[in-house]
Design a protein around this motif. Structure first.
Motif, PDB file in Angstrom:
ATOM      1  N   GLY A   1      47.867 146.698  38.922  1.00  0.00           N
ATOM      2  CA  GLY A   1      47.905 147.863  39.794  1.00  0.00           C
ATOM      3  C   GLY A   1      49.318 148.428  39.888  1.00  0.00           C
ATOM      4  O   GLY A   1      50.187 148.019  39.117  1.00  0.00           O
ATOM      5  N   PRO A   2      49.583 149.376  40.789  1.00  0.00           N
ATOM      6  CA  PRO A   2      48.724 149.844  41.893  1.00  0.00           C
ATOM      7  C   PRO A   2      47.529 150.713  41.458  1.00  0.00           C
ATOM      8  O   PRO A   2      46.579 150.838  42.212  1.00  0.00           O
ATOM      9  N   VAL A   3      47.598 151.328  40.272  1.00  0.00           N
ATOM     10  CA  VAL A   3      46.445 152.107  39.819  1.00  0.00           C
ATOM     11  C   VAL A   3      45.663 151.250  38.826  1.00  0.00           C
ATOM     12  O   VAL A   3      46.228 150.762  37.847  1.00  0.00           O
ATOM     13  N   HIS A   4      44.395 151.042  39.125  1.00  0.00           N
ATOM     14  CA  HIS A   4      43.558 150.185  38.288  1.00  0.00           C
ATOM     15  C   HIS A   4      42.155 150.790  38.269  1.00  0.00           C
ATOM     16  O   HIS A   4      41.688 151.282  39.313  1.00  0.00           O
TER      17      HIS A   4
ATOM     18  N   PRO B   1      44.910 152.557  45.909  1.00  0.00           N
ATOM     19  CA  PRO B   1      46.057 151.929  45.243  1.00  0.00           C
ATOM     20  C   PRO B   1      46.585 150.697  45.954  1.00  0.00           C
ATOM     21  O   PRO B   1      46.812 150.712  47.157  1.00  0.00           O
TER      22      PRO B   1
ATOM     23  N   ARG C   1      48.869 146.815  44.671  1.00  0.00           N
ATOM     24  CA  ARG C   1      49.389 146.024  43.548  1.00  0.00           C
ATOM     25  C   ARG C   1      49.282 144.531  43.854  1.00  0.00           C
ATOM     26  O   ARG C   1      49.606 144.104  44.966  1.00  0.00           O
TER      27      ARG C   1
ATOM     28  N   THR D   1      41.003 140.203  39.341  1.00  0.00           N
ATOM     29  CA  THR D   1      40.492 141.480  39.846  1.00  0.00           C
ATOM     30  C   THR D   1      39.152 141.292  40.559  1.00  0.00           C
ATOM     31  O   THR D   1      38.955 141.803  41.667  1.00  0.00           O
TER      32      THR D   1
ATOM     33  N   TRP E   1      40.034 149.515  41.162  1.00  0.00           N
ATOM     34  CA  TRP E   1      40.463 149.689  42.553  1.00  0.00           C
ATOM     35  C   TRP E   1      39.885 150.996  43.082  1.00  0.00           C
ATOM     36  O   TRP E   1      39.942 152.019  42.415  1.00  0.00           O
TER      37      TRP E   1
END
Length: 361
Positions: free
Chosen positions: A12-15, A21, A23, A346, A18
């Motif tokens: 992350g923070p962008v996944h 956001p 991490r 995750t 998700w």
């Protein structure tokens, strides 16, 4: 001698898995996760500060904007905290309508949580089935409140709209179809070899660890902690509510608790529709000065509001404690430690159903 290299692995923070956001910083040794830290701060809203000094009529709309997924329970807990301060008792029909709205909110939240988990472990078929059923629940919320999100349905002294008999009949038909479909999807989850292999014994949180981390909601109940704020709510007691509890404490148990609570919500709504008396849905009453701390059960666990108002009903001080912060802490310190594969980080994080919007209110 070959040296094993330790690696700090950020996720992350962008996944793609998700919803918001965040991490996760993992310390690894090979594929094994030795320790994990969750880093937030990417969407801070400062909404409690914005609420201060405003009349309760404005704060009511801000409260349900703390979270877009479970906005109804924020509306409900804020409203019932104001009623606690002012000594207002809603009509009985309104109390049952609140339960129906709250359980529909829980159903759609649990479906999107389990959708996210199935999507994370790449079982996209089951994920899409669940997301499709969520649309039916959202339609029922619109039928009851007039809106899908941020409906401001509950107000001190009652609810805004009554439920017509023809809409109640439509709701019963939807519940019958949802129950039939969900039983099929639960069997897919329980018996699917891919799902079982990726879920059983992964991300275990023992009862002692859950108590140490103050885990709440389905995360705590999947580890054997039988705590649910609905047990103390007077309307839920009339409906014969009992919390859903499992003891495995792994990813599988957390998803199954949400499935079982979904089926339980269907039963609660049916009983509420059957027991709901005729009568007014708004009893009136004036919001007064004072302070109160009040808790309700959100889809992710205990949600607490502390509010102090002046004699005009203006909010002088407000503090909101949301459930996800405890569950994220339990995830970082216990569930992710000693995970044998980075690929499970995750899905284990998603299994705790974290709500970053609530945390960073």
């Amino acid at each position: 001698m070959k040296k094993t290299v330790d690696v700090a692995m950020p996720i992350g923070p962008v996944h793609p898995c998700w919803k918001e956001p965040v991490r996760i910083k993992c310390e690894t040794k090979g594929e094994k996760v030795l320790a994990a830290e969750v880093e937030m701060g990417y969407m801070k809203k400062g909404i409690e500060r914005i609420m201060q000094g405003r009349p309760w009529q404005e704060v009511m709309f801000l409260a349900e904007r703390v979270c877009g997924i479970c906005s109804i329970v924020h509306n409900m807990v804020f409203t019932e905290t104001m009623e606690e301060i002012s000594g207002i008792v809603p009509p009985e029909r309104a109390a049952f309508l609140r339960v129906i709205a709250n359980e529909l909110d829980r159903m759609q939240s649990h479906l999107i949580a389990n959708f996210s988990y199935c999507y994370t472990i790449e079982h996209e078929t089951l994920a899409m089935y669940l997301l499709n059923e969520r649309e039916t629940v959202m339609d029922m919320i619109e039928l009851l409140t007039g809106n899908r999100v941020n409906a401001a349905y509950m107000i001190p002294g009652g609810v805004r709209y009554d439920l017509r008999e023809e809409d109640a009949a439509t709701m019963r038909e939807h519940l019958d179809r949802l129950e039939k479909n969900l039983r099929r999807y639960i069997k897919m989850f329980e018996g699917g070899p891919l799902i079982a292999l990726r879920s059983r014994g992964i991300g275990v949180l023992t009862e002692e660890e859950a108590l140490e981390a103050h885990a709440v909601g389905p995360t705590g109940r999947a580890s054997g902690i039988p705590v649910d704020c609905r047990s103390n709510h007077p309307t839920y007691r009339k409906l014969g509510f009992e919390p859903v509890v499992r003891t495995e404490g792994d990813n599988y148990a957390r998803i199954m608790v949400r499935f079982e609570e979904f089926m339980q919500s269907i039963g609660l709504i049916r009983r509420a529709l059957a027991m709901m008396p005729e009568g007014p849905v708004r009893g009136g009453g004036e919001c007064k000065g004072g302070e109160a701390r009040y808790s309700g059960e959100a889809p992710r666990g205990e949600l607490t509001y502390f509010i102090r108002t002046d004699r005009y009903g203006r909010v002088e001080e407000i503090a909101i404690q949301t459930p996800s912060i405890m569950n994220i802490d339990a995830c970082a310190h216990y569930m992710l430690t000693e995970v044998t594969s980075l690929a499970d980080v995750t899905s284990t994080f998603i299994s705790s159903d974290p709500c970053i919007a609530c945390n960073e209110r």
